[in-house]
Scaffold this motif. Structure first.
Motif, PDB file in Angstrom:
ATOM      1  N   SER A  11     132.647 114.755  69.248  1.00 21.21           N
ATOM      2  CA  SER A  11     132.623 114.044  67.852  1.00 21.21           C
ATOM      3  C   SER A  11     132.147 115.263  67.026  1.00 21.21           C
ATOM      4  O   SER A  11     132.541 115.265  65.974  1.00 21.21           O
ATOM      5  CB  SER A  11     131.740 112.852  67.941  1.00 21.21           C
ATOM      6  OG  SER A  11     132.279 111.904  68.708  1.00 21.21           O
ATOM      7  N   ALA A  26     128.143 101.589  66.246  1.00 22.87           N
ATOM      8  CA  ALA A  26     128.682 102.415  67.397  1.00 22.87           C
ATOM      9  C   ALA A  26     128.510 103.607  67.437  1.00 22.87           C
ATOM     10  O   ALA A  26     128.566 104.428  66.367  1.00 22.87           O
ATOM     11  CB  ALA A  26     130.285 102.178  67.060  1.00 22.87           C
ATOM     12  N   TYR A  73     137.344  97.610  69.284  1.00 22.69           N
ATOM     13  CA  TYR A  73     137.045  98.881  68.331  1.00 22.69           C
ATOM     14  C   TYR A  73     136.050  99.564  68.284  1.00 22.69           C
ATOM     15  O   TYR A  73     135.850 100.783  68.583  1.00 22.69           O
ATOM     16  CB  TYR A  73     137.193  98.345  66.495  1.00 22.69           C
ATOM     17  CG  TYR A  73     137.823  99.485  65.880  1.00 22.69           C
ATOM     18  CD1 TYR A  73     139.138  99.969  65.937  1.00 22.69           C
ATOM     19  CD2 TYR A  73     136.826 100.057  65.157  1.00 22.69           C
ATOM     20  CE1 TYR A  73     139.467 101.002  65.151  1.00 22.69           C
ATOM     21  CE2 TYR A  73     137.224 101.045  64.490  1.00 22.69           C
ATOM     22  CZ  TYR A  73     138.320 101.544  64.427  1.00 22.69           C
ATOM     23  OH  TYR A  73     138.925 102.647  63.697  1.00 22.69           O
ATOM     24  N   SER A  74     134.916  98.670  68.662  1.00 17.21           N
ATOM     25  CA  SER A  74     133.709  99.431  69.027  1.00 17.21           C
ATOM     26  C   SER A  74     133.639 100.246  70.275  1.00 17.21           C
ATOM     27  O   SER A  74     133.044 101.653  70.274  1.00 17.21           O
ATOM     28  CB  SER A  74     132.309  98.413  69.281  1.00 17.21           C
ATOM     29  OG  SER A  74     131.261  98.799  69.281  1.00 17.21           O
ATOM     30  N   LYS A 100     131.375 100.309  62.695  1.00 20.64           N
ATOM     31  CA  LYS A 100     130.890 101.677  62.509  1.00 20.64           C
ATOM     32  C   LYS A 100     129.683 102.110  62.482  1.00 20.64           C
ATOM     33  O   LYS A 100     129.155 103.104  63.182  1.00 20.64           O
ATOM     34  CB  LYS A 100     131.712 101.922  61.225  1.00 20.64           C
ATOM     35  CG  LYS A 100     131.859 103.479  60.860  1.00 20.64           C
ATOM     36  CD  LYS A 100     132.443 103.953  59.535  1.00 20.64           C
ATOM     37  CE  LYS A 100     132.314 105.342  59.328  1.00 20.64           C
ATOM     38  NZ  LYS A 100     132.812 105.500  57.801  1.00 20.64           N
ATOM     39  N   TYR A 132     141.652  99.691  62.130  1.00 25.64           N
ATOM     40  CA  TYR A 132     140.764  98.428  62.684  1.00 25.64           C
ATOM     41  C   TYR A 132     141.736  97.317  62.305  1.00 25.64           C
ATOM     42  O   TYR A 132     141.958  96.596  62.963  1.00 25.64           O
ATOM     43  CB  TYR A 132     139.587  98.669  61.976  1.00 25.64           C
ATOM     44  CG  TYR A 132     138.861  97.308  62.048  1.00 25.64           C
ATOM     45  CD1 TYR A 132     138.369  96.859  63.469  1.00 25.64           C
ATOM     46  CD2 TYR A 132     138.496  96.433  61.131  1.00 25.64           C
ATOM     47  CE1 TYR A 132     137.899  95.527  63.450  1.00 25.64           C
ATOM     48  CE2 TYR A 132     138.005  95.272  61.312  1.00 25.64           C
ATOM     49  CZ  TYR A 132     137.533  94.667  62.734  1.00 25.64           C
ATOM     50  OH  TYR A 132     136.932  93.635  62.752  1.00 25.64           O
ATOM     51  N   THR A 179     136.988 107.996  69.452  1.00 22.01           N
ATOM     52  CA  THR A 179     137.932 107.803  68.161  1.00 22.01           C
ATOM     53  C   THR A 179     137.252 107.852  67.081  1.00 22.01           C
ATOM     54  O   THR A 179     136.078 107.340  66.774  1.00 22.01           O
ATOM     55  CB  THR A 179     138.665 106.377  68.496  1.00 22.01           C
ATOM     56  OG1 THR A 179     139.272 106.527  69.696  1.00 22.01           O
ATOM     57  CG2 THR A 179     139.582 106.256  67.380  1.00 22.01           C
ATOM     58  N   LYS A 180     137.870 108.426  66.141  1.00 25.03           N
ATOM     59  CA  LYS A 180     137.343 108.416  64.599  1.00 25.03           C
ATOM     60  C   LYS A 180     137.659 107.456  63.915  1.00 25.03           C
ATOM     61  O   LYS A 180     138.521 106.754  64.056  1.00 25.03           O
ATOM     62  CB  LYS A 180     138.155 109.870  63.972  1.00 25.03           C
ATOM     63  CG  LYS A 180     137.564 109.976  62.494  1.00 25.03           C
ATOM     64  CD  LYS A 180     138.179 111.094  61.967  1.00 25.03           C
ATOM     65  CE  LYS A 180     137.720 111.525  60.673  1.00 25.03           C
ATOM     66  NZ  LYS A 180     138.135 112.720  59.753  1.00 25.03           N
ATOM     67  N   ALA A 181     136.582 106.952  63.346  1.00 23.07           N
ATOM     68  CA  ALA A 181     136.619 105.473  62.589  1.00 23.07           C
ATOM     69  C   ALA A 181     137.510 105.685  61.465  1.00 23.07           C
ATOM     70  O   ALA A 181     137.639 106.663  60.574  1.00 23.07           O
ATOM     71  CB  ALA A 181     135.252 105.239  62.114  1.00 23.07           C
ATOM     72  N   LEU A 235     135.434 103.783  69.198  1.00 22.63           N
ATOM     73  CA  LEU A 235     134.409 104.429  68.493  1.00 22.63           C
ATOM     74  C   LEU A 235     133.517 105.098  69.595  1.00 22.63           C
ATOM     75  O   LEU A 235     133.144 106.427  69.246  1.00 22.63           O
ATOM     76  CB  LEU A 235     133.765 103.836  67.485  1.00 22.63           C
ATOM     77  CG  LEU A 235     134.657 103.062  66.313  1.00 22.63           C
ATOM     78  CD1 LEU A 235     133.623 102.334  65.293  1.00 22.63           C
ATOM     79  CD2 LEU A 235     135.200 104.272  65.709  1.00 22.63           C
ATOM     80  N   ARG A 236     132.872 104.363  70.471  1.00 21.19           N
ATOM     81  CA  ARG A 236     131.881 105.030  71.331  1.00 21.19           C
ATOM     82  C   ARG A 236     132.576 106.325  72.401  1.00 21.19           C
ATOM     83  O   ARG A 236     131.939 106.857  73.015  1.00 21.19           O
ATOM     84  CB  ARG A 236     131.378 103.948  72.187  1.00 21.19           C
ATOM     85  CG  ARG A 236     130.312 102.949  71.288  1.00 21.19           C
ATOM     86  CD  ARG A 236     129.657 102.238  72.224  1.00 21.19           C
ATOM     87  NE  ARG A 236     130.241 101.500  73.240  1.00 21.19           N
ATOM     88  CZ  ARG A 236     130.478 100.108  73.105  1.00 21.19           C
ATOM     89  NH1 ARG A 236     130.235  99.454  71.918  1.00 21.19           N
ATOM     90  NH2 ARG A 236     131.125  99.501  73.667  1.00 21.19           N
ATOM     91  N   PRO A 252     128.800 107.321  69.731  1.00 21.33           N
ATOM     92  CA  PRO A 252     129.484 107.829  70.748  1.00 21.33           C
ATOM     93  C   PRO A 252     128.600 107.940  72.062  1.00 21.33           C
ATOM     94  O   PRO A 252     127.455 108.303  71.806  1.00 21.33           O
ATOM     95  CB  PRO A 252     130.131 109.201  70.279  1.00 21.33           C
ATOM     96  CG  PRO A 252     130.050 109.220  68.712  1.00 21.33           C
ATOM     97  CD  PRO A 252     128.873 108.423  68.558  1.00 21.33           C
TER      98      PRO A 252
END
Length: 115
Positions: A98, A88, A39-40, A85, A54, A47-49, A43-44, A90
């Motif tokens: 982003s 992380a 998931y980290s 969140k 998650y 992808t929008k949190a 996000l990097r 981007p």
């Protein structure tokens, strides 16, 4: 042959595409990384949190239905999500994407020429 990400319970084609953009190309890779690291990376990669995304991932990696997360377990996952969140950021090449997403302009990474 490796199984695609979408063979994991709860995860469909959109999640599989997001994983590919984050450099995760198989169900085995995703399992090896685990939910938090994967998931980290998502996000990097831009992808929008989203908390539901998650915990759907966490439940899927455990072979459980997406809506099986409740009570104290859900609260603990929320704390893990908030930590991921917050830490992380981007990658620089995804920062502009982003920022454009934040103001409602949707572009794909390949639409931008980053020098």
């Amino acid at each position: 042959m490796t199984d695609p990400v979408s063979t994991i319970r709860n995860l469909g084609p959109a999640f599989e595409q997001a994983c590919a953009e984050a450099g995760i190309h198989s169900a085995d890779e995703l399992r090896e990384l685990g939910a938090d690291e994967a998931y980290s990376r998502l996000l990097r990669s831009g992808t929008k949190a989203h908390f539901i995304g998650y915990y759907v991932l966490v439940m899927g990696l455990q072979g459980r239905p997406w809506n099986d997360c409740k009570g104290d377990e859900k609260k603990a996952l929320r704390q893990r999500f908030d930590t991921i969140k917050a830490s992380a950021r981007p990658a620089p090449e995804n920062q502009m994407i982003s920022e454009l997403d934040a103001i409602g302009v949707r572009v794909a990474a390949n639409d931008l020429k980053l020098d």
